[in-house]
Write a protein that holds these residues in place. Structure first.
Motif, PDB file in Angstrom:
ATOM      1  N   PHE A   1       1.930   1.363   2.145  1.00  0.00           N
ATOM      2  CA  PHE A   1       2.309   0.860   3.463  1.00  0.00           C
ATOM      3  C   PHE A   1       2.765  -0.594   3.376  1.00  0.00           C
ATOM      4  CE2 PHE A   1       1.710  -0.978   7.632  1.00  0.00           C
ATOM      5  CZ  PHE A   1       2.136   0.018   8.499  1.00  0.00           C
ATOM      6  N   PHE A   2       2.039  -1.410   2.613  1.00  0.00           N
ATOM      7  CA  PHE A   2       2.425  -2.816   2.440  1.00  0.00           C
ATOM      8  C   PHE A   2       3.805  -2.923   1.790  1.00  0.00           C
ATOM      9  CE2 PHE A   2      -1.721  -3.880   3.748  1.00  0.00           C
ATOM     10  CZ  PHE A   2      -1.819  -5.256   3.895  1.00  0.00           C
ATOM     11  N   LEU A   3       4.028  -2.100   0.776  1.00  0.00           N
ATOM     12  CA  LEU A   3       5.320  -2.158   0.096  1.00  0.00           C
ATOM     13  C   LEU A   3       6.452  -1.763   1.037  1.00  0.00           C
ATOM     14  CD1 LEU A   3       4.364  -0.582  -3.363  1.00  0.00           C
ATOM     15  CD2 LEU A   3       4.681  -3.006  -2.815  1.00  0.00           C
ATOM     16  N   ARG A   4       6.241  -0.736   1.855  1.00  0.00           N
ATOM     17  CA  ARG A   4       7.279  -0.311   2.797  1.00  0.00           C
ATOM     18  C   ARG A   4       7.482  -1.355   3.894  1.00  0.00           C
ATOM     19  NH1 ARG A   4       4.414   4.585   2.699  1.00  0.00           N
ATOM     20  NH2 ARG A   4       3.712   4.197   4.835  1.00  0.00           N
ATOM     21  N   TYR A   5       6.383  -1.953   4.340  1.00  0.00           N
ATOM     22  CA  TYR A   5       6.475  -2.910   5.442  1.00  0.00           C
ATOM     23  C   TYR A   5       7.250  -4.156   5.025  1.00  0.00           C
ATOM     24  CZ  TYR A   5       5.189  -6.036   9.238  1.00  0.00           C
ATOM     25  OH  TYR A   5       5.246  -6.917  10.299  1.00  0.00           O
ATOM     26  N   TYR A   6       6.916  -4.715   3.863  1.00  0.00           N
ATOM     27  CA  TYR A   6       7.551  -5.976   3.455  1.00  0.00           C
ATOM     28  C   TYR A   6       8.909  -5.775   2.790  1.00  0.00           C
ATOM     29  CZ  TYR A   6       3.237  -8.425   4.577  1.00  0.00           C
ATOM     30  OH  TYR A   6       2.164  -8.953   5.242  1.00  0.00           O
ATOM     31  N   ARG A   7       9.178  -4.557   2.318  1.00  0.00           N
ATOM     32  CA  ARG A   7      10.469  -4.245   1.698  1.00  0.00           C
ATOM     33  C   ARG A   7      10.802  -5.199   0.553  1.00  0.00           C
ATOM     34  NH1 ARG A   7      14.191  -2.845   7.042  1.00  0.00           N
ATOM     35  NH2 ARG A   7      12.773  -1.272   7.899  1.00  0.00           N
ATOM     36  N   ASP A   8       9.769  -5.722  -0.042  1.00  0.00           N
ATOM     37  CA  ASP A   8       9.897  -6.629  -1.184  1.00  0.00           C
ATOM     38  C   ASP A   8       8.702  -6.327  -2.074  1.00  0.00           C
ATOM     39  OD1 ASP A   8       9.510  -8.800  -2.963  1.00  0.00           O
ATOM     40  OD2 ASP A   8      10.671 -10.124  -1.676  1.00  0.00           O
ATOM     41  N   GLY A   9       8.957  -5.716  -3.228  1.00  0.00           N
ATOM     42  CA  GLY A   9       7.865  -5.263  -4.081  1.00  0.00           C
ATOM     43  C   GLY A   9       6.898  -6.363  -4.461  1.00  0.00           C
TER      44      GLY A   9
ATOM     45  N   ILE B   1     -10.958  12.377  10.773  1.00  0.00           N
ATOM     46  CA  ILE B   1      -9.818  11.696  10.160  1.00  0.00           C
ATOM     47  C   ILE B   1     -10.299  10.364   9.606  1.00  0.00           C
ATOM     48  CG2 ILE B   1      -7.512  10.777  10.518  1.00  0.00           C
ATOM     49  CD1 ILE B   1      -7.203  12.598  12.873  1.00  0.00           C
ATOM     50  N   THR B   2     -10.104  10.163   8.309  1.00  0.00           N
ATOM     51  CA  THR B   2     -10.623   8.949   7.675  1.00  0.00           C
ATOM     52  C   THR B   2      -9.603   7.834   7.556  1.00  0.00           C
ATOM     53  OG1 THR B   2     -10.061   9.701   5.463  1.00  0.00           O
ATOM     54  CG2 THR B   2     -12.224  10.326   6.319  1.00  0.00           C
ATOM     55  N   GLY B   3      -8.336   8.102   7.787  1.00  0.00           N
ATOM     56  CA  GLY B   3      -7.329   7.047   7.708  1.00  0.00           C
ATOM     57  C   GLY B   3      -6.648   6.968   6.348  1.00  0.00           C
ATOM     58  N   PHE B   4      -6.066   5.799   6.066  1.00  0.00           N
ATOM     59  CA  PHE B   4      -5.360   5.597   4.812  1.00  0.00           C
ATOM     60  C   PHE B   4      -6.322   5.574   3.632  1.00  0.00           C
ATOM     61  CE2 PHE B   4      -1.763   3.117   7.033  1.00  0.00           C
ATOM     62  CZ  PHE B   4      -0.963   4.237   7.073  1.00  0.00           C
ATOM     63  N   SER B   5      -5.848   6.039   2.500  1.00  0.00           N
ATOM     64  CA  SER B   5      -6.541   5.797   1.235  1.00  0.00           C
ATOM     65  C   SER B   5      -6.075   4.446   0.704  1.00  0.00           C
ATOM     66  CB  SER B   5      -6.210   6.893   0.225  1.00  0.00           C
ATOM     67  OG  SER B   5      -4.833   6.808  -0.130  1.00  0.00           O
ATOM     68  N   GLU B   6      -6.706   3.969  -0.346  1.00  0.00           N
ATOM     69  CA  GLU B   6      -6.301   2.679  -0.918  1.00  0.00           C
ATOM     70  C   GLU B   6      -4.847   2.740  -1.398  1.00  0.00           C
ATOM     71  OE1 GLU B   6      -7.417  -0.121  -4.765  1.00  0.00           O
ATOM     72  OE2 GLU B   6      -9.021   0.971  -3.739  1.00  0.00           O
ATOM     73  N   ARG B   7      -4.477   3.850  -2.007  1.00  0.00           N
ATOM     74  CA  ARG B   7      -3.098   3.975  -2.485  1.00  0.00           C
ATOM     75  C   ARG B   7      -2.119   3.953  -1.322  1.00  0.00           C
ATOM     76  NH1 ARG B   7      -1.585   9.353  -5.692  1.00  0.00           N
ATOM     77  NH2 ARG B   7      -1.983  10.197  -3.629  1.00  0.00           N
TER      78      ARG B   7
END
Length: 814
Positions: free
Chosen positions: A364-372, A353-359
């Motif tokens: 994830f950042f966009l979902r976490y901060y909920r502010d584009g 398992i390699t984890g997240f891709s860059e995309r």
């Protein structure tokens, strides 16, 4: 009803004789038992009607007349009326049809019960796996697995067996390597893990490997959830899901049947049937690295009967060996550090398992901060920091990075540079938040923290990730919102009671707290920096690598300054002795050419350039072989080389999965390098071409080049021959174990005569099969052979030979 006759309608037997032994006809038999038949044949009337038409004892008109009667009882009466008018021959055929319908009915009943049980089991596992929890998830907050997106890459190779020691971020370089070799990739979904690929036999045992926080457990949750919703694994009727964290609670002999029933009581009546069709069963074993008895998995005690009681380690061993429930499939997960305890010859497919891709990091950042806008800005900030960005490929670390950045937004602090920096800031954020919320004040909060670190330290040394209420009480830990930020609670049903079991939210949290305990405690016991203690706890095995890195970072001035705002720290003596130990270790390993990667990580955690002035090895021989190097590893290596503590005499990159891009990245440091080992890596033409440029250039002084077992062919060998024509420095060339036709390339056989400097070429003329020398030994500066770790060969069993046992490594992009 002891007289001979036909068995019809359930367990009843129609009377076929009258008192005195006089036999009666089939027609009379049906008339006499008409009431009983109407009562008992209703559930089979459709099957009987269809088959009566097929064998032509009724006509199509008869069939239609009976079929459209409302209700099964009326249909039975209508059919009996028709048969009664057709005579003895038809009645006799009809009675035979009744006999067959009984067996069919019993099978259909069993099949219906089986299908109902499968449906219930899927509902149970679906409910258990539909939600995942992030750290500090608020009560009532649910994150459904259906929101996760996954991709798999499947490639050939054997080097996954080297995933043994250094687990933090070891996925990164492999991902880049795969992307560079995209022509060899093949997309595969998680649900295809047990399917046949490239005409290879479908695997029975699949091993999923991944570093801490990479998403192994979440992957299994997703697979089970999808199976429960009929989206994958349709070749399995049942899945049995176990975690080693729960299995560690078993401290007495137990049968596999009872092991299953502890959490799957609804399967009690069907287990015999499940065992009999083991080829339709998948057994999931999650978290082998947490298994307390994992190192004992090499015995010769086998459990072959699911009702036979035995030790848990023998049950697991027997499942992996295929001795218990022959034909069953097993899906096993583990951190790389524990793989060497698994009997790898039993594993049919390796998955990484390699984890997240860059995309996915960006999403994830966009979902976490909920502010584009804010999310994009934070993502760009992290992307500009190689270390932070590399960390974010691990989903668990990505969450922590986001948490820290969110809290520190606008405070103008220096950016975190190391793993210990991130965790220290994460802890600082939580301490600051909870000290405001609790009326008891910061002093009690820091005491609770100290108690947690003591628990983490003691359990880490015992290889324990689980503990009980009495462990909390022994360390004076009371549950509250602060403790809940770091501990997970699980309820386990024991024979006579329900027991609460606790663990840290993630193993890296436990490792960080254990390192913090060492820093906080004036005289930690046992002292892991004591040489005897190191040997006792086998620190060289890699089991405490992450602990050591955290410890080094916590003893740095910047993190001491940060945490001293919340607690009293006295690190002067401890930091001094630690730095002395670290520098002596680096010096010794550089001079001896022994493995140094984790020490370089510890040096990087210090972020103290002045330490370079105190590292003065007589020779600079860097051995980072037998580790899959990731971008962070390369950053650490370059950080050390940039200190310019001496000329690089030897660099061992054996079995590190390097490629042309990685070699070019190291080019500035190779000017004075005399011995370069690149063997046991799959090197393409671009990589060989780059090395040939070094051989042609007068600026490089290579005396030895190791390229054994690198999968190079004739084109690469020709390139080497051309480069060696005018080279005046190379004395040894190791190219054994490759696919090239050594005798068929004239330039290769002529090398010794055209290049008088080159004293040794391995293999020599006429040696086509390669020699053991590179894989078994390579020479030290003094000329003495130093034994290398033997490579583990692929499976050699009754099912497949060494030549045909090419393992598959699936790279899971979470």
């Amino acid at each position: 009803m002891g007289s001979p006759g036909r068995e019809v309608a359930g367990e009843s037997r129609l009377e076929a004789a009258v008192p005195g032994g006089e036999r009666i006809s089939s027609l009379q038999l049906l008339r006499r038992n008409r009431v009983k038949l109407v009562d008992e044949l209703g559930d089979r009337i459709n099957w009987i009607l269809d088959h009566a038409l097929q064998i032509q004892i009724i006509s199509e008109d008869d069939y239609e007349d009976v079929k459209y009667n409302p209700g099964p009882r009326r249909k039975v009466r209508a059919l009996l009326d028709i048969i009664d008018c057709r005579g003895e021959v038809v009645a006799d055929q009809f009675c035979s049809l009744f006999d067959k319908s009984k067996d069919v009915s019993e099978k259909e009943t069993v099949s219906k019960e089986h299908s109902t049980l499968i449906k219930k089991h899927k509902q149970v596992l679906g409910r258990r796996n539909e939600v995942m929890m992030y750290y500090n998830t608020r009560p009532g907050e649910k994150i459904h697995l259906s929101d996760q997106f996954t991709n798999l890459l499947l490639v050939k190779g054997h080097h996954s067996l080297e995933f043994k020691r250094h687990e933090l971020l070891s996925f990164g370089q492999h991902r880049i390597h795969l992307q560079d070799r995209s022509s060899q990739q093949m997309d595969i979904q998680p649900g295809q893990l047990f399917l046949q690929v490239n005409d290879k036999q479908a695997p029975k045992i699949t091993l999923v490997s991944g570093v801490a926080g990479i998403g192994k457990t979440v992957l299994l949750q997703k697979l089970v959830y999808d199976w429960a919703n009929n989206q994958c694994f349709d070749n399995f009727e049942f899945i049995l899901q176990f975690t080693f964290r729960d299995l560690n609670l078993i401290n007495k002999p137990m049968s596999f049947r009872n092991l299953i029933l502890k959490k799957n009581g609804h399967l009690s009546k069907a287990l015999d049937s499940i065992f009999q069709t083991a080829e339709k069963l998948l057994i999931i074993l999650d978290g082998f690295d947490e298994f307390k008895s994992g190192s004992c998995l090499d015995g010769d005690c086998y459990i072959t009967d699911p009702d036979e009681e035995g030790n848990l380690v023998d049950i697991i061993h027997s499942l992996l060996r295929g001795e218990l429930l022959i034909g069953a499939s097993v899906l096993l997960t583990s951190r790389p550090t524990a793989i060497h305890h698994i009997p790898v010859e039993t594993v049919d497919r390796f998955v990484i398992i390699t984890g997240f891709s860059e995309r996915e990091i960006r999403n994830f950042f966009l979902r976490y901060y909920r502010d584009g806008e804010l999310g994009c800005r934070m993502f760009q900030q992290v992307k500009g920091n190689d270390f932070l960005f590399t960390l974010c490929f691990v989903p668990a670390f990505c969450y922590i990075v986001c948490s820290v950045l969110k809290e520190k937004e606008g405070e103008g602090q220096k950016q975190a540079k190391t793993m210990a920096d991130i965790y220290s800031r994460y802890l600082s954020v939580l301490l600051k938040h909870h000290s405001r919320a609790q009326s008891s004040g910061e002093q009690q909060l820091t005491q609770t923290l100290r108690n947690l670190t003591t628990l983490a330290y003691s359990k880490l040394l015992q290889h324990d990730t689980l503990f009980y209420q009495h462990d909390l009480e022994a360390h004076h830990i009371e549950l509250n919102t602060f403790v809940d930020s770091f501990l997970d609670k699980t309820t386990v049903q024991e024979p006579e009671c329900v027991v609460s079991v606790f663990s840290f939210t993630h193993f890296t949290i436990q490792e960080f707290f254990a390192a913090l305990h060492y820093v906080l405690e004036p005289e930690p016991f046992p002292d892991l920096m004591n040489e005897d203690t190191m040997n006792e706890y086998k620190m060289s095995s890699g089991f405490l690598d992450i602990f050591q890195r955290f410890l080094s970072g916590l003893l740095s001035d910047r993190n001491q300054a940060l945490l001293s705002k919340h607690m009293k720290l006295d690190k002067a003596m401890k930091s001094k002795s630690y730095c002395y130990w670290l520098l002596e270790g680096i010096k010794e390993n550089c001079e001896n050419g022994t493995s140094i990667l984790n020490l370089l990580h510890c040096l990087f955690e210090q972020q103290n350039d002045s330490l370079a002035e105190r590292v003065k090895p007589k020779n600079l021989r860097i051995h980072v072989g037998d580790n899959l190097l990731c971008p962070m590893d390369f950053s650490v290596l370059k950080y050390f080389l940039d200190m310019k503590i001496g000329d690089l005499e030897e660099l061992d990159l054996t079995a590190t999965n390097i490629n042309s891009a990685a070699l070019k990245n190291l080019q500035p440091y190779l000017h004075q390098c005399e011995r370069l080992w690149c063997g046991e890596n799959k090197l393409d033409f671009e990589a060989i071409k780059f090395l040939c440029e070094l051989l042609k250039s007068p600026d490089y002084k290579l005396k030895l080049l190791g390229l054994g077992w690198t999968d190079i062919g004739n084109n690469e060998l020709r390139e080497l021959c051309d480069a060696l024509k005018d080279n005046k420095t190379l004395q040894e060339l190791w190219v054994e174990g490759n696919n090239a036709d050594y005798d068929g390339i004239s330039g290769f056989t002529a090398i010794p005569s055209t290049n008088t400097t080159l004293k040794k070429v391995v293999p020599s003329h006429g040696c086509h099969n390669g020699v053991k020398s590179y894989r078994s030994f390579y020479k030290t500066e003094s000329g003495n052979a130093r034994q290398r770790k033997p490579k583990i060969s692929c499976r050699n069993s009754k099912k497949q030979s060494v030549d045909t046992a090419e393992k598959m490594i699936a790279i899971f992009q979470f």
